[in-house]
Design a protein around this motif. Structure first.
Motif, short mmCIF file in Angstrom:
data_model
loop_
_atom_site.label_atom_id
_atom_site.label_comp_id
_atom_site.label_asym_id
_atom_site.label_seq_id
_atom_site.Cartn_x
_atom_site.Cartn_y
_atom_site.Cartn_z
N PHE A 23 3.65 0.19 -0.20
CA PHE A 23 2.48 0.78 -0.84
C PHE A 23 1.57 -0.31 -1.42
N GLN A 29 -2.83 3.69 -2.90
CA GLN A 29 -2.01 4.50 -1.98
C GLN A 29 -0.95 5.30 -2.74
N GLY A 59 -3.42 7.79 5.13
CA GLY A 59 -2.09 7.24 4.84
C GLY A 59 -1.20 7.31 6.06
N GLU A 78 -9.16 5.24 8.18
CA GLU A 78 -8.15 4.55 7.38
C GLU A 78 -8.49 3.07 7.25
N PRO A 129 -8.71 7.86 -2.30
CA PRO A 129 -8.25 6.74 -3.14
C PRO A 129 -9.04 6.78 -4.45
#
Length: 294
Positions: A23, A29, A59, A78, A129
């Motif tokens: 992560f 994240q 993710g 992403e 995010p």
């Protein structure tokens, strides 16, 4: 093929171990591990087989998997390159999925919609995010994209700001901006316990129903938002002092005349103004500036 429970903590740990993924706190994240929340996001997005969906920050595909089952097409954006092989593996059973690796703030979303979603209603659905929530939401709204609805997970205090009203401590410039373009309402509050890793704050899912046209008519949007930002820039200042300090070509005495002419008390603070009042004030200032330039 049986549904994958990508939201299972054990599944997430297994995927991370196989791909050597860790992560990133920097990228904010935090993966959802509650299937009920994922279902709630999808149901409140009102996705049909005629819809195209843009997902930001997929993710490993926890939410993406459910979106692909419901929508005609899903395009996910992403930033983290290390997640590309992970999400591609997890979405391999879907032929209605496309992944774009990059920063959503640098993506030409108008062209993406034109190229990928011809003839479809388009919605944005995401677990955003938190470190970059506001810039993303404002990009989606200010670019006047052909999207019908935005349903996103955000930090609870951001959701409170987006859905608050005049006079509330949460009411601010971002509230006015969002309300100019959309009808915002909170769908569900989400505790920090349903994420891996667990963030320090609680969250909320908020829906923005996009207006075909802004909810109010204003002659000069840029001027209005200059006034809005000034009014909230120093919350304890009166609107006369806050807006009067703007370098827009109007003196404080002229501003006082405008305010009183509109029946607005000059000692009110910006946080008490409705979006309609900001628009009226902007239009009257614009008229004053126009007369002065003649």
């Amino acid at each position: 093929m049986a549904d994958k429970k990508l939201y299972s903590p054990n599944t997430i740990k297994d995927i991370m171990a196989r791909h050597g993924f860790k992560f990133s706190k920097k990228l904010g994240q935090n993966f959802l591990i509650d299937g009920n929340i994922i279902s709630s996001i999808c149901e409140n997005s009102e996705i049909s087989e005629l819809d195209g969906v843009i997902e930001i920050g997929p993710g490993i595909g926890v939410l993406t998997y459910e979106l692909c089952k419901r929508a005609k097409k899903v395009v996910a954006i992403e930033l983290d390159k290390s997640l590309v092989p992970v999400i591609e593996e997890n979405m391999e059973e879907f032929d209605n999925f496309k992944l774009i690796q990059g920063d959503v703030l640098n993506v030409d979303l108008e062209k993406l919609i034109e190229d990928e979603f011809s003839g479809m209603n388009v919605k944005v659905v995401a677990n955003l995010p938190y470190y970059i929530t506001t810039p993303i939401i404002m990009k989606l709204l200010e670019e006047r994209l052909k999207i019908d609805k935005i349903v996103v997970m955000v930090q609870k205090e951001v959701a409170d700001r987006l859905s608050s009203g005049p006079g509330s401590k949460d009411y601010g410039a971002i509230t006015v901006a969002v309300r100019y373009y959309s009808d915002a309402h909170t769908i569900v509050k989400v505790p920090n316990t349903v994420f891996m890793p667990r963030p320090n704050v609680d969250s909320a899912v908020i829906a923005l129903d996009i207006y075909k046209e802004p909810r109010i008519n204003v002659a000069d949007e840029k001027l209005m938002f200059k006034i809005v930002k000034a009014a909230f820039g120093q919350r304890r200042k009166t609107v006369l002092n806050a807006v009067g300090s703007l370098d827009i070509g109007i003196s404080k005495e002229e501003l006082r005349e405008v305010l009183e002419g509109e029946g607005i008390d000059p000692v009110r603070r910006g946080e008490t103004f409705s979006i309609e009042e900001f628009a009226r004030l902007s239009d009257r200032i614009g008229e004053k500036l126009s007369l002065k330039s003649q």
